[in-house]
Design a protein around this motif. Sequence first.
Motif, PDB file in Angstrom:
ATOM      1  N   UNK A 383      -6.203  35.755 -76.564  1.00  0.00           N
ATOM      2  CA  UNK A 383      -6.925  36.062 -75.327  1.00  0.00           C
ATOM      3  C   UNK A 383      -6.158  35.561 -74.115  1.00  0.00           C
ATOM      4  N   UNK A 384      -5.533  34.381 -74.243  1.00  0.00           N
ATOM      5  CA  UNK A 384      -4.822  33.751 -73.128  1.00  0.00           C
ATOM      6  C   UNK A 384      -3.386  33.487 -73.546  1.00  0.00           C
ATOM      7  N   UNK A 385      -2.451  33.984 -72.752  1.00  0.00           N
ATOM      8  CA  UNK A 385      -1.025  33.786 -73.020  1.00  0.00           C
ATOM      9  C   UNK A 385      -0.650  32.340 -72.719  1.00  0.00           C
ATOM     10  N   UNK A 386       0.019  31.685 -73.681  1.00  0.00           N
ATOM     11  CA  UNK A 386       0.366  30.274 -73.501  1.00  0.00           C
ATOM     12  C   UNK A 386       1.255  30.051 -72.284  1.00  0.00           C
ATOM     13  N   UNK A 387       2.052  31.053 -71.922  1.00  0.00           N
ATOM     14  CA  UNK A 387       2.932  30.902 -70.756  1.00  0.00           C
ATOM     15  C   UNK A 387       2.115  30.837 -69.467  1.00  0.00           C
ATOM     16  N   UNK A 388       0.951  31.480 -69.462  1.00  0.00           N
ATOM     17  CA  UNK A 388       0.071  31.398 -68.294  1.00  0.00           C
ATOM     18  C   UNK A 388      -0.566  30.010 -68.182  1.00  0.00           C
ATOM     19  N   UNK A 389      -0.788  29.364 -69.317  1.00  0.00           N
ATOM     20  CA  UNK A 389      -1.273  27.977 -69.296  1.00  0.00           C
ATOM     21  C   UNK A 389      -0.196  27.077 -68.696  1.00  0.00           C
ATOM     22  N   UNK A 390       1.045  27.242 -69.163  1.00  0.00           N
ATOM     23  CA  UNK A 390       2.152  26.472 -68.593  1.00  0.00           C
ATOM     24  C   UNK A 390       2.231  26.684 -67.077  1.00  0.00           C
ATOM     25  N   UNK A 391       2.182  27.946 -66.670  1.00  0.00           N
ATOM     26  CA  UNK A 391       2.307  28.277 -65.246  1.00  0.00           C
ATOM     27  C   UNK A 391       1.179  27.652 -64.432  1.00  0.00           C
ATOM     28  N   UNK A 392      -0.023  27.654 -64.981  1.00  0.00           N
ATOM     29  CA  UNK A 392      -1.168  27.090 -64.270  1.00  0.00           C
ATOM     30  C   UNK A 392      -1.028  25.588 -64.104  1.00  0.00           C
ATOM     31  N   UNK A 393      -0.458  24.924 -65.095  1.00  0.00           N
ATOM     32  CA  UNK A 393      -0.212  23.485 -64.984  1.00  0.00           C
ATOM     33  C   UNK A 393       0.846  23.204 -63.928  1.00  0.00           C
ATOM     34  N   UNK A 394       1.910  23.990 -63.927  1.00  0.00           N
ATOM     35  CA  UNK A 394       2.950  23.807 -62.907  1.00  0.00           C
ATOM     36  C   UNK A 394       2.387  24.003 -61.505  1.00  0.00           C
ATOM     37  N   UNK A 395       1.516  25.002 -61.363  1.00  0.00           N
ATOM     38  CA  UNK A 395       0.967  25.319 -60.040  1.00  0.00           C
ATOM     39  C   UNK A 395      -0.049  24.272 -59.580  1.00  0.00           C
ATOM     40  N   UNK A 396      -1.027  23.961 -60.429  1.00  0.00           N
ATOM     41  CA  UNK A 396      -2.154  23.142 -59.987  1.00  0.00           C
ATOM     42  C   UNK A 396      -1.960  21.648 -60.210  1.00  0.00           C
ATOM     43  N   UNK A 397      -1.033  21.271 -61.085  1.00  0.00           N
ATOM     44  CA  UNK A 397      -0.798  19.844 -61.302  1.00  0.00           C
ATOM     45  C   UNK A 397       0.436  19.372 -60.551  1.00  0.00           C
ATOM     46  N   UNK A 398       1.550  20.083 -60.735  1.00  0.00           N
ATOM     47  CA  UNK A 398       2.796  19.690 -60.077  1.00  0.00           C
ATOM     48  C   UNK A 398       3.031  20.430 -58.761  1.00  0.00           C
ATOM     49  N   UNK A 399       2.111  21.298 -58.389  1.00  0.00           N
ATOM     50  CA  UNK A 399       2.138  21.997 -57.102  1.00  0.00           C
ATOM     51  C   UNK A 399       3.433  22.779 -56.863  1.00  0.00           C
ATOM     52  N   UNK A 411       7.377  37.556 -68.076  1.00  0.00           N
ATOM     53  CA  UNK A 411       6.214  38.431 -67.975  1.00  0.00           C
ATOM     54  C   UNK A 411       5.469  38.148 -66.665  1.00  0.00           C
ATOM     55  N   UNK A 412       4.545  39.010 -66.311  1.00  0.00           N
ATOM     56  CA  UNK A 412       3.775  38.812 -65.086  1.00  0.00           C
ATOM     57  C   UNK A 412       2.730  37.729 -65.305  1.00  0.00           C
ATOM     58  N   UNK A 413       2.854  36.657 -64.542  1.00  0.00           N
ATOM     59  CA  UNK A 413       2.023  35.475 -64.721  1.00  0.00           C
ATOM     60  C   UNK A 413       0.587  35.722 -64.251  1.00  0.00           C
ATOM     61  N   UNK A 414      -0.365  35.228 -65.029  1.00  0.00           N
ATOM     62  CA  UNK A 414      -1.766  35.189 -64.610  1.00  0.00           C
ATOM     63  C   UNK A 414      -2.177  33.718 -64.565  1.00  0.00           C
ATOM     64  N   UNK A 415      -2.576  33.240 -63.406  1.00  0.00           N
ATOM     65  CA  UNK A 415      -2.951  31.845 -63.261  1.00  0.00           C
ATOM     66  C   UNK A 415      -4.418  31.645 -63.655  1.00  0.00           C
ATOM     67  N   UNK A 416      -4.688  30.534 -64.332  1.00  0.00           N
ATOM     68  CA  UNK A 416      -6.037  30.186 -64.746  1.00  0.00           C
ATOM     69  C   UNK A 416      -6.458  28.886 -64.075  1.00  0.00           C
ATOM     70  N   UNK A 417      -7.713  28.828 -63.641  1.00  0.00           N
ATOM     71  CA  UNK A 417      -8.223  27.610 -63.013  1.00  0.00           C
ATOM     72  C   UNK A 417      -8.700  26.660 -64.110  1.00  0.00           C
ATOM     73  N   UNK A 418      -7.783  25.843 -64.601  1.00  0.00           N
ATOM     74  CA  UNK A 418      -8.085  24.916 -65.689  1.00  0.00           C
ATOM     75  C   UNK A 418      -7.937  23.459 -65.267  1.00  0.00           C
ATOM     76  N   UNK A 419      -7.345  23.231 -64.101  1.00  0.00           N
ATOM     77  CA  UNK A 419      -7.169  21.878 -63.586  1.00  0.00           C
ATOM     78  C   UNK A 419      -7.829  21.787 -62.221  1.00  0.00           C
ATOM     79  N   UNK A 420      -8.521  20.699 -61.969  1.00  0.00           N
ATOM     80  CA  UNK A 420      -9.159  20.509 -60.676  1.00  0.00           C
ATOM     81  C   UNK A 420     -10.120  19.346 -60.734  1.00  0.00           C
ATOM     82  N   UNK A 421     -10.856  19.158 -59.654  1.00  0.00           N
ATOM     83  CA  UNK A 421     -11.906  18.157 -59.666  1.00  0.00           C
ATOM     84  C   UNK A 421     -11.498  16.760 -59.263  1.00  0.00           C
ATOM     85  N   UNK A 422     -10.233  16.542 -58.925  1.00  0.00           N
ATOM     86  CA  UNK A 422      -9.810  15.183 -58.573  1.00  0.00           C
ATOM     87  C   UNK A 422      -9.805  14.956 -57.064  1.00  0.00           C
TER      88      UNK A 422
END
Length: 518
Positions: A383-399, A411-422
Amino acid sequence: MERRNFIKKSALASLTIPFMFKNYSYAAVTEPLFNLKRSVEDKVLVLICLNGGNDGLNTLIPIDSYANLYKQRTNIILPENKLIQVTTKNAFHPAMTGMANLLQKGKLSVIQNVGYPTQNRSHFRSTDIWTSGSLEQTITTGWLGRNFDNDFPGFPDGFPNETYKDPFAITMGYEVSATCQGVLGNFSHTVNNPNDALNVSLSSAVNDGTYYGSHMEFLSTIIAQTNKYGTRVLDAAKKGNNLSQKYDSKNQLATQLKYVAQMISGGLKTNVYVVNVSGFDTHDSQVLESDTTLGNHADLLKTVSEAIEAFQDDLTLLGFEQRVIGMTFSEFGRQIASNASFGTDHGDAAPLFLFGSCLETPIYGNNPVISDQIIHQEGVSMEIDFRDVYASILKDWFEVSPVEIQKMFAHEIKFHRIIGGCSLNLDELVDDSTLTLLYPNPVSISATLRIATQNEFVKVSVYTLLGHEKNNIYEGMLAQELHKLPLDFTDLPAGNYILRIQKNSGDEKVNFFKLKTD
């Protein structure tokens, strides 16, 4: 002899650089190549590799498909009354009490059905795919290595230096992680025990212009770098501390994570730590015939669960929990149907776990659909491409910039909102101003719900993860605009909850954690 073979065949194969290329005569780096954002310079990512292919259906059990799962796994199925139910549709293996506790506290998140298209079921090839973040066999760099290369081209020459004294990444053990492989060198430094950092002796080599001389000069440079990093690691270990009483000295993963917490608390500026757990290739004896809640897989899950709980407890006590997130991954899941040896064979997608206090939701993604009839050797669909998980961590954790992230993946990246709340700042979200948000999150006493409505009746309620309504905290008509509703959570006990927003234009939900207040 190729330089990569020279390094591999030497006694120093486990040092910082396992793969190198012939052209390394680049200029030394004496000045910092860029300045990290202050908001990310102290952030840490801990990767836990579950080597062998973890059986996700025996880890996070889809309760809504339990009857069909039972038909396909009669000899290994976990008794439904022994499961740890964490939501109305999901349950953990009974050995995972530690991780279940973290999920209820808002410090664990599950991302469902993670994999990649046309899953390769070879351990070696699939591991290469996960560590490189690429389906292309010609890619020799790791996904984190490419990110480091963007910031520090020319590494390892000129490092460490006065500005960047510490390893960019650390692999616990004796072999560097392929996830951190850059173009010219591997950005991870190996540490088995930070209290006994490696120090290698080798007389300085002079390049006499021969092929052998160039290799020896290069090797001498790498050893000098390794020893400098080793000194920094040892200093951090001496200054560091552990406060949790939950570590089990017999749990090897717990020991590795304890060392990681010690180095972080000792002031080491390393951004990535990689640890490994092996044994997940459970073709046989995954469970005991006499009791399916016991066996090799139960032992492995207990090891991982208790180690992560102890590590998270340590981070909390040390005051570093908002600086650190962790992620587990395995090269693939297992097949839906069990085999005749009380085990499971190589499959496809599987759940991936995040842990930390800066997570967005306890369960992300849909439960896998298990039919009553399974195609031979069928695995869980991605359901979710592991590379999109990596990309979402790079974006939302390491900015990291989304533009730069896209360049790292084919591939075309899809970002997921999996990190936040801090440290969510509503005013910074100008690019997504209609997103429904609760802030701050975690919640102490009160919070603000930002919500867009369309002149409609709105009801806001609080539910537990098991679907029980706790409080109805707002009802009323709201005009067609973006609202900021103040909400009071004073009487709500500490724990993990779902904020349900019911409205004609579409129901929504927001996961949040209520902090304990005195």
